[in-house]
Design a protein around this motif. Structure first.
Motif, PDB file in Angstrom:
ATOM      1  N   LEU A 158       6.773   0.799  -8.964  1.00 35.23           N
ATOM      2  CA  LEU A 158       5.227   0.284  -9.197  1.00 35.23           C
ATOM      3  C   LEU A 158       4.989  -0.209 -10.656  1.00 35.23           C
ATOM      4  N   LEU A 159       5.651   0.546 -11.557  1.00 36.73           N
ATOM      5  CA  LEU A 159       5.559  -0.006 -12.980  1.00 36.73           C
ATOM      6  C   LEU A 159       6.357  -0.962 -13.387  1.00 36.73           C
ATOM      7  N   THR A 160       7.602  -1.127 -12.891  1.00 35.25           N
ATOM      8  CA  THR A 160       8.383  -2.086 -13.148  1.00 35.25           C
ATOM      9  C   THR A 160       7.587  -3.563 -12.545  1.00 35.25           C
ATOM     10  N   LEU A 161       7.198  -3.403 -11.323  1.00 31.02           N
ATOM     11  CA  LEU A 161       6.624  -4.432 -10.714  1.00 31.02           C
ATOM     12  C   LEU A 161       5.315  -5.225 -11.713  1.00 31.02           C
ATOM     13  N   ASP A 218       0.820  -1.261  -0.101  1.00 34.60           N
ATOM     14  CA  ASP A 218       0.156  -0.122   0.071  1.00 34.60           C
ATOM     15  C   ASP A 218       0.882   1.403   0.005  1.00 34.60           C
ATOM     16  N   ASP A 219       1.905   1.215   0.638  1.00 37.62           N
ATOM     17  CA  ASP A 219       2.711   2.650   0.752  1.00 37.62           C
ATOM     18  C   ASP A 219       3.385   2.709  -0.746  1.00 37.62           C
ATOM     19  N   LEU A 220       3.492   1.696  -1.652  1.00 34.84           N
ATOM     20  CA  LEU A 220       4.343   1.871  -2.834  1.00 34.84           C
ATOM     21  C   LEU A 220       2.912   2.848  -3.624  1.00 34.84           C
ATOM     22  N   ILE A 221       1.709   2.404  -3.627  1.00 33.71           N
ATOM     23  CA  ILE A 221       0.924   3.150  -4.083  1.00 33.71           C
ATOM     24  C   ILE A 221       0.672   4.370  -3.754  1.00 33.71           C
ATOM     25  N   GLU A 264      10.417   7.982  -8.446  1.00 32.65           N
ATOM     26  CA  GLU A 264      11.006   6.662  -7.832  1.00 32.65           C
ATOM     27  C   GLU A 264      10.047   5.719  -7.483  1.00 32.65           C
ATOM     28  N   GLN A 265       9.082   6.113  -6.741  1.00 31.58           N
ATOM     29  CA  GLN A 265       8.116   5.098  -6.481  1.00 31.58           C
ATOM     30  C   GLN A 265       7.164   4.596  -7.363  1.00 31.58           C
ATOM     31  N   LYS A 280      13.963   3.324 -14.085  1.00 32.27           N
ATOM     32  CA  LYS A 280      14.761   4.002 -13.053  1.00 32.27           C
ATOM     33  C   LYS A 280      14.909   5.306 -13.095  1.00 32.27           C
ATOM     34  N   VAL A 281      15.148   5.949 -11.876  1.00 29.19           N
ATOM     35  CA  VAL A 281      15.390   7.435 -12.079  1.00 29.19           C
ATOM     36  C   VAL A 281      16.978   7.609 -12.233  1.00 29.19           C
TER      37      VAL A 281
END
Length: 252
Positions: free
Chosen positions: A202-205, A186-189, A197-198, A249-250
């Motif tokens: 999320l997108l990579t996952l 939930d913290d990622l969202i 970065e976050q 990645k950033v």
């Protein structure tokens, strides 16, 4: 003006929209002068170290790629073959995404006049999931599909966009969890609307696990930020079914 069947100045006499009129002519020219087009792409894509796209009016730029899918396909193939690197600024990044809808530049009547019918989106790098109208409508679909992941870009990001980006990313999360049975932290969202970065995590996952994700993940890019997309072969055991693996990645 510029819409199909219109009578205002700027409406084509053919009854087509401006975008479809231009697409029809562009396709005919690209077919007629295919040899010359290939020579140009060999020189400026395959033999280049880097191809740089500038910023500007995103609807017009997307229309240009919609009208010239042969050129788009050659550029994507050159990047995927590691012949050159593509670097996009603002609008030139948005047209690589699954959705370029979150922009103030799309005004009433703009899409109707300056977005092509999906019949012109015939690059081999589109799939049926891209054009089925679920999650992203075809006229919001980036016409230079360099990126396979379900990404959407919001450049020149400010706090005014945070609420809408979070709303969109919650929709993407709900679809992903419902279809894969995988729970996302939930913290990622919660923080995906506050920084690259976050959202990139999320997108990579999601892109590595979801086979048919319709709703894209919106990446908030503030001025001065750079996102690097590392593309490699996915291998035969790819969970998502994609032929490529993409890591976002950033760059600091």
């Amino acid at each position: 003006a510029g819409q199909a069947g219109g009578t205002l100045p700027g409406c084509p006499a053919s009854g087509l929209s401006c975008a479809n009129e231009l697409a029809k002519v562009s396709v005919e020219l690209n077919e007629k002068y295919e040899d010359a087009l290939n020579v140009w792409c060999d020189k400026y894509f395959d033999a280049a170290d880097i191809v740089v796209g500038q910023g500007g009016e995103v609807v017009m730029l997307n229309m240009a790629w919609q009208c010239n899918q042969r050129v788009a396909t050659r550029l994507i193939s050159a990047v995927r073959a590691n012949n050159c690197v593509y670097a996009g600024l603002s609008a030139s990044t948005m047209v690589c995404a699954k959705s370029m809808e979150m922009t103030n530049e799309i005004q009433p009547g703009w899409i109707e006049a300056f977005a092509c019918s999906k019949e012109y989106l015939h690059s081999q790098y589109f799939d049926e999931n891209d054009k089925d109208g679920e999650g992203t409508r075809h006229f919001h679909l980036g016409a230079l599909p360099l990126i396979n992941a379900p990404i959407a870009i919001r450049p020149h990001y400010t706090p005014a966009w945070e609420k809408e980006v979070l709303r969109k990313n919650l929709i993407a999360e709900h679809e992903f969890e419902s279809e894969t049975g995988i729970d996302i932290d939930d913290d990622l969202i919660k923080h995906s609307n506050q920084g690259c970065e976050q959202a990139c995590k999320l997108l990579t996952l999601i892109s590595s696990k979801a086979a048919k994700q319709d709703n894209p993940v919106f990446i908030p890019i503030r001025n001065g930020r750079v996102i690097e997309v590392q593309i490699s072969p996915a291998g035969p055991d790819s969970v998502s079914g994609s032929s490529v693996k993409e890591v976002f990645k950033v760059v600091h």
